[in-house]
Design a protein around this motif. Structure first.
Motif, PDB file in Angstrom:
ATOM      1  N   ARG A  75       0.960  -1.517   7.173  1.00 48.61           N
ATOM      2  CA  ARG A  75       1.447  -1.765   5.216  1.00 48.61           C
ATOM      3  C   ARG A  75       2.037  -2.331   4.088  1.00 48.61           C
ATOM      4  O   ARG A  75       3.087  -2.326   5.218  1.00 48.61           O
ATOM      5  CB  ARG A  75       0.317  -0.570   4.875  1.00 48.61           C
ATOM      6  CG  ARG A  75       1.235   0.284   5.169  1.00 48.61           C
ATOM      7  CD  ARG A  75       0.537   1.773   4.869  1.00 48.61           C
ATOM      8  NE  ARG A  75       1.847   2.568   4.809  1.00 48.61           N
ATOM      9  CZ  ARG A  75       1.902   3.075   5.756  1.00 48.61           C
ATOM     10  NH1 ARG A  75       1.800   2.923   6.697  1.00 48.61           N
ATOM     11  NH2 ARG A  75       3.220   4.232   6.139  1.00 48.61           N
ATOM     12  N   VAL A  78       6.699  -1.441  -0.286  1.00 46.76           N
ATOM     13  CA  VAL A  78       6.459  -1.421  -1.837  1.00 46.76           C
ATOM     14  C   VAL A  78       8.229  -1.243  -2.566  1.00 46.76           C
ATOM     15  O   VAL A  78       9.135  -0.414  -2.074  1.00 46.76           O
ATOM     16  CB  VAL A  78       6.209   0.163  -2.955  1.00 46.76           C
ATOM     17  CG1 VAL A  78       4.632   0.400  -2.243  1.00 46.76           C
ATOM     18  CG2 VAL A  78       6.749   1.444  -2.066  1.00 46.76           C
ATOM     19  N   ARG A  87       4.393   1.513   2.234  1.00 46.92           N
ATOM     20  CA  ARG A  87       3.481   2.464   1.105  1.00 46.92           C
ATOM     21  C   ARG A  87       2.992   3.514   1.583  1.00 46.92           C
ATOM     22  O   ARG A  87       2.145   3.531   2.835  1.00 46.92           O
ATOM     23  CB  ARG A  87       2.693   1.015   0.455  1.00 46.92           C
ATOM     24  CG  ARG A  87       1.325   1.773  -0.559  1.00 46.92           C
ATOM     25  CD  ARG A  87       0.281   1.061  -0.552  1.00 46.92           C
ATOM     26  NE  ARG A  87      -0.235   0.215   0.319  1.00 46.92           N
ATOM     27  CZ  ARG A  87      -0.926   0.434   0.919  1.00 46.92           C
ATOM     28  NH1 ARG A  87      -1.308   1.807   1.177  1.00 46.92           N
ATOM     29  NH2 ARG A  87      -1.206   0.205   2.136  1.00 46.92           N
ATOM     30  N   THR A  90      -2.942   5.427   1.459  1.00 50.91           N
ATOM     31  CA  THR A  90      -4.244   6.346   0.193  1.00 50.91           C
ATOM     32  C   THR A  90      -5.395   7.317   1.193  1.00 50.91           C
ATOM     33  O   THR A  90      -5.443   7.175   2.307  1.00 50.91           O
ATOM     34  CB  THR A  90      -5.251   5.097  -0.184  1.00 50.91           C
ATOM     35  OG1 THR A  90      -5.687   4.624   0.845  1.00 50.91           O
ATOM     36  CG2 THR A  90      -4.132   3.276  -0.736  1.00 50.91           C
TER      37      THR A  90
END
Length: 129
Positions: A75, A78, A87, A90
């Motif tokens: 992914r 950041v 990151r 989620t």
């Protein structure tokens, strides 16, 4: 000559293994806490420990098996510069990953059972009988 086995390393400096003492200590703890069960190394971060324990147990008369599951949840990162980091997943991504892994038999209870014989090995890479 580059066409001879081992020649690509000629003239190169040996690697700096500044972490070796910590790696050996950590691998010893993992082995001691494994209860003589199979070990599954998930992800690429533990490749060095897998390699070390594979070599250490190669000559041992031991039923314990080591397995590698090179799982990557790629992914975007950041941040920037020195503050860059991956990151976090989620909650939806975590749920999906658990769903996929459970579908192929990889879940905490199955991994913790010594008699499970790791059924997912057949599903991931073909069975050897």
């Amino acid at each position: 000559m580059p066409d001879q086995l081992g020649s690509l390393l000629a003239g190169t400096a040996p690697p700096d293994l500044w972490y070796l003492d910590d790696l050996v200590a950590c691998a010893g703890k993992v082995l001691a806490r494994s209860g003589n069960g199979d070990l599954v190394f998930v992800g690429r971060s533990l490749d060095s420990m897998f390699d070390l324990l594979s070599a250490a147990l190669a000559a041992a008369d031991d039923r314990r098996r080591l397995h590698r599951l090179p799982l990557s949840l790629q992914r975007c990162g950041v941040g920037s510069g020195r503050r860059w980091r991956g990151r976090p997943l989620t909650p939806a991504e975590q749920a999906q990953a658990r769903h996929i892994l459970t579908a192929i038999g990889i879940f905490p209870h199955a991994l913790a059972r010594l008699d499970s014989a790791l059924p997912w090995r057949c599903k991931l890479g073909g069975c050897v009988t």
